[in-house]
Design a protein around this motif. Structure first.
Motif, PDB file in Angstrom:
ATOM      1  N   ARG A   1       0.477  -1.630   0.015  1.00  0.00           N
ATOM      2  CA  ARG A   1       0.124   0.014  -0.045  1.00  0.00           C
ATOM      3  C   ARG A   1       0.583   1.275   0.095  1.00  0.00           C
ATOM      4  O   ARG A   1       1.914   1.246   0.558  1.00  0.00           O
TER       5      ARG A   1
ATOM      6  N   GLN B   1       1.694   6.250   2.045  1.00  0.00           N
ATOM      7  CA  GLN B   1       2.075   5.952   3.614  1.00  0.00           C
ATOM      8  C   GLN B   1       3.368   5.725   3.959  1.00  0.00           C
ATOM      9  O   GLN B   1       4.798   5.772   3.747  1.00  0.00           O
TER      10      GLN B   1
ATOM     11  N   ILE C   1       5.360   4.057   6.911  1.00  0.00           N
ATOM     12  CA  ILE C   1       5.169   3.362   8.427  1.00  0.00           C
ATOM     13  C   ILE C   1       6.424   3.784   9.092  1.00  0.00           C
ATOM     14  O   ILE C   1       7.204   4.032   9.051  1.00  0.00           O
TER      15      ILE C   1
ATOM     16  N   ARG D   1       6.209   2.183  16.499  1.00  0.00           N
ATOM     17  CA  ARG D   1       6.281   1.363  15.300  1.00  0.00           C
ATOM     18  C   ARG D   1       7.705   0.341  14.973  1.00  0.00           C
ATOM     19  O   ARG D   1       8.334   0.222  13.586  1.00  0.00           O
TER      20      ARG D   1
ATOM     21  N   THR E   1       7.980  -9.841   4.898  1.00  0.00           N
ATOM     22  CA  THR E   1       7.335  -9.226   4.083  1.00  0.00           C
ATOM     23  C   THR E   1       6.693  -9.035   2.539  1.00  0.00           C
ATOM     24  O   THR E   1       5.514  -9.883   1.968  1.00  0.00           O
TER      25      THR E   1
ATOM     26  N   ILE F   1       5.043  -6.946   8.246  1.00  0.00           N
ATOM     27  CA  ILE F   1       4.741  -5.258   9.027  1.00  0.00           C
ATOM     28  C   ILE F   1       3.737  -5.384   7.742  1.00  0.00           C
ATOM     29  O   ILE F   1       3.591  -5.186   7.327  1.00  0.00           O
ATOM     30  N   GLU F   2       2.017  -5.686   8.798  1.00  0.00           N
ATOM     31  CA  GLU F   2       0.352  -6.294   8.335  1.00  0.00           C
ATOM     32  C   GLU F   2       0.482  -5.079   7.649  1.00  0.00           C
ATOM     33  O   GLU F   2      -0.689  -4.341   6.306  1.00  0.00           O
ATOM     34  N   GLU F   3       0.729  -3.754   8.129  1.00  0.00           N
ATOM     35  CA  GLU F   3      -0.022  -2.626   7.225  1.00  0.00           C
ATOM     36  C   GLU F   3       1.032  -2.098   5.687  1.00  0.00           C
ATOM     37  O   GLU F   3      -0.247  -1.053   5.319  1.00  0.00           O
ATOM     38  N   LEU F   4       1.999  -2.884   5.972  1.00  0.00           N
ATOM     39  CA  LEU F   4       2.471  -2.292   4.264  1.00  0.00           C
ATOM     40  C   LEU F   4       1.276  -3.460   2.935  1.00  0.00           C
ATOM     41  O   LEU F   4       1.718  -2.987   2.091  1.00  0.00           O
TER      42      LEU F   4
END
Lengths: 461, 313
Positions: free
Chosen positions: A405, A408, A410, A423, A433, A457-460
């Motif tokens: 994504r 953004q 991180i 983080r 990841t 890194i789930e946010e990625l």
């Protein structure tokens, strides 16, 4: 133009197979044929995870030497002047995200990538941090002083892909552009297969602005050309028969595979077309930049387009800048700002933007992860030589494409970019990841004899 | 001197050639003049002096305009090269093996100053040497004292009696001046920010430079006697590498205020900056020919090369 290295290699007994075609994965490790035969055997590929992920390929831009995070992706304009440096942040096309003014192209494309501002690792030694960056672990790393850390060297990120996917002659899964990585005159460890074996070492290519595409690690007998080599296949085969005692073993069979891969890449018309940058338009080549890194990025795109799974582009082979007889690495202990302004930042900006745009225009960005990161950052406090020294406590990286994504940030760093403020992530997390996005998860790794490292890194994703 | 062969040849020449010969010669002269006129740069015309594409930095002209010196990065080397005004007759300035850059001819043309770099274990030790303009007889002028430091970016004063340069000898990169023999060194700036790339004003009373003291890089001047600082530019981008035109009326510098690095030309006090290059490529390291043509390094074609623009408004 395709260029193949040449080297005198004759004996009074004539030309041996090993002399005729040296496979570069061996030479950098100082391995002989016998050494290779003793290496741990590779297991069959585990494709259980393949096909589940949108990411098919990775282009890993290895910014060797350690770029300053404060002068690229994590600026601190409110920090004291001794920290912030002479450059200013500029807004990007994503509200709230700012990067350095020396990266104007990337500022216009921030929606395409994610910035990680809280990377950190355990060493500020290029050799050790380099091994951590390339393998996720410091085991087997070699420090500047020559000390070898305990444990076996783990496989490089690309070697993991090769191991899990399975070796296929003629279709290298893992390709590295650039020579062996060094700090000073000492080569580092962690560039190849490590515990999964040399079969999964990268196939090496390089680009020289004067000579074009090079295959530096395959050296032919003086006077040989790839075409000539093809006509001598019968000779090779006869030499093969002489080595029958090796061929009877399964391990030697894998060696043959490696030879076959090198051979096919040298002689196959299709492979040579893949390496031929002259097939690209002049306009596109200019977009990437008519310098080594830019043309390597273009070659990386051609390779993933042709099916390569993991292409690593080394910014340089040495950490040292040209001012210290290196080949332009990011290790700017002095003259940091002049080098960043005059050379490194716009080079990175131009080539990386061209790569992202080119992948996007060809519909490849969605399935190709692009990573740009070095082994560490640089000291937030400017030193007394207008430079910045090594800083592993906190640094930045960029990740794009392949389902990552974009738009953004991180993690975050503290007010002087000295330590992660939120983080904190490690190189192992980053490539856990990346592998996860490629469908290489815990099951695939363990089935391939590879101990998983780091956390996704789930946010990625 | 009236009996010198040169003068005799000039006087006797036409008689030997004869009328037909003179006519032919006249045709050739006319043709040569036509070719010369065709080669004469038109207003705004851009001439590419080098074509190898390797990265280059700080081009600088000899005072007679017949030679250009610049540093070229190639592989793991940075060496200085000298070319004729048309880019031909290239040669290395020295035969040194360590990196060298930032060479500038003195106003009389008989001497040259340059930055001499050291490699590991003395990485970061840069000295200024001076010697004859052909690169011979180089001797240290400003060197590190006590600890490794940078002494770089030498710039001759208009009368050739002094040099300005930057140094990290006091723990931060600052501006200094000294006599041409290295004596009477004087520190011009004292600010924790980055100060760089000095350039003398035409009257020799002040030095223009780039500084990070107001945020990002801006141009300022410092009076050599009083050390008074005056801000010259205030832009949203960085401004760097100031270079006065030979008549002293224009100040060229590089700026990214419009998004990428371009050469701007302003009035001598920094006012009325105009974008002189207007190209999406990178244009950097402005300098001037003695007759007032703008010179710079650009990657607008194949790699980085030196360009000369015939006229700048």
């Amino acid at each position: 133009m395709l260029n193949v290295g040449k080297q005198r290699a004759r004996t009074c007994g004539g030309v041996s197979r090993r002399e005729l075609l040296r496979v570069g994965a061996l030479a950098p490790l100082g391995l002989t044929l016998a050494d290779l035969l003793r290496l741990p055997s590779a297991q069959g590929a585990d494709r259980s995870a393949a096909g589940k992920s949108p990411a098919r390929s990775v282009i890993f831009l290895w910014l060797w030497g350690g770029p300053s995070h404060l002068d690229t992706f994590d600026m601190k304009p409110k920090a004291p002047v001794e920290y912030r440096g002479p450059f200013a942040p500029v807004p990007t096309n994503v509200p709230g995200i700012e990067i350095c003014e020396l990266l104007p192209g990337l500022a216009r494309r921030a929606d395409k990538y994610a910035i990680i501002r809280s990377l950190n690792c355990a060493s500020n030694d290029h050799g050790v941090a380099g091994t951590i960056g390339l393998t996720g672990s410091d085991t087997g790393a070699i420090s500047l002083s020559g000390q070898v850390l305990p444990g076996q060297v783990k496989p490089a990120h690309g070697s993991i892909v090769s191991r899990v996917e399975g070796f296929e002659p003629g279709t290298p899964k893992f390709i590295t552009m650039g020579g062996r990585l060094h700090q000073g005159k000492r080569a580092i460890s962690g560039e190849g297969g490590g515990t999964v074996g040399s079969l999964h070492d990268p196939f090496r290519l390089d680009y020289d602005v004067e000579q074009g595409v090079k295959i530096p690690d395959i050296t032919l007998v003086d006077g040989q050309t790839p075409d000539g080599l093809s006509s001598r296949r019968a000779l090779l085969e006869s030499l093969d028969r002489l080595a029958a005692r090796f061929d009877r073993s399964a391990t030697a069979g894998r060696l043959d595979q490696f030879y076959a891969q090198a051979f096919s890449l040298l002689t196959s018309t299709q492979a040579r077309k893949m390496f031929d940058l002259d097939a690209e338009s002049d306009a596109l080549r200019r977009r990437y930049g008519r310098f080594r890194f830019g043309q390597c990025c273009l070659l990386a795109r051609r390779l993933v387009e042709a099916g390569a799974r993991f292409v690593q582009v080394n910014w340089s082979s040495h950490v040292e800048p040209v001012e210290d007889t290196g080949d332009g690495g990011w290790d700017m202990h002095d003259r940091n700002f002049q080098q960043m302004q005059d050379r490194h930042c716009w080079m990175l900006d131009q080539s990386l933007c061209a790569l992202l745009d080119d992948l996007s225009e060809r519909g490849l960005l969605g399935e190709t992860i692009v990573v740009a990161v070095g082994e560490f950052g640089r000291t937030p406090k400017i030193n007394d030589k207008a430079g910045r020294d090594h800083w592993q406590q906190c640094y930045s990286g960029l990740v794009a494409g392949g389902g990552i994504r974009g738009g953004q940030v991180i993690g975050s760093s503290d007010r002087r970019a000295e330590f992660p403020a939120s983080r904190a992530v490690t190189p192992a997390d980053l490539f856990r990841t990346v592998h996860d996005r490629m469908g290489i998860g815990t099951t695939s790794l363990t089935a391939s004899g590879i101990a998983p490292q780091g956390e996704v890194i789930e946010e990625l994703t | 001197m009236s009996g010198s062969p040169k003068r005799r040849h000039r006087r006797d020449g036409p008689r030997r050639i004869g009328r037909f010969g003179a006519s032919v010669a006249g045709i050739f002269v006319a043709a040569a003049l036509a070719v010369a006129a065709a080669q004469e740069p038109k207003t705004g015309e851009l001439v590419r002096l080098t074509r190898d594409g390797h990265f280059k930095q700080r081009p600088a002209w000899s005072p007679d305009g017949k030679q250009l010196v610049f540093a070229r990065h190639r592989g793991a080397t940075i060496f200085l090269f000298v070319v004729a005004a048309d880019g031909s007759s290239e040669r290395r300035l020295t035969n040194r093996t360590d990196p060298e850059y930032d060479a500038v001819f003195d106003p009389e043309g008989g001497a040259i100053a340059l930055a001499v770099d050291k490699t590991s274990p003395n990485q970061g030790d840069i000295d200024i040497h001076t010697g004859k303009s052909d690169g011979s007889d180089l001797k240290p002028l400003v060197v590190s004292e006590g600890k490794l430091s940078h002494e770089e970016w030498p710039a001759w004063s208009p009368d050739g009696k002094q040099l300005a340069f930057t140094s990290t000898r006091d723990g931060n990169q600052e501006l200094y001046v000294c006599r041409r023999d290295g004596s009477e060194r004087k520190r011009l700036t004292s600010d924790p920010a980055h100060d760089a790339h000095p350039c003398w004003s035409p009257d020799g009373k002040s030095v223009v430079f780039a500084t990070g003291r107001w945020g990002n890089l801006e141009l300022a001047s410092v009076e050599v006697e009083s050390l008074k600082i005056t801000r010259l530019t205030e832009s949203r981008g960085l401004d760097d590498y100031p270079a006065f035109s030979p008549d002293g009326k224009k100040l060229a510098f590089v700026s990214n205020r419009d998004g990428n690095l371009e050469i701007y030309v302003a009035d001598a006090d920094g006012a009325n900056p105009r974008n002189a290059t207007r190209h999406e490529a990178i244009d950097n390291f402005p300098a001037w020919t003695p007759d007032g043509r703008l010179t710079f390094v650009s990657n607008r074609d194949e790699g980085f090369d030196v360009y000369v623009k015939s006229k700048v408004d």
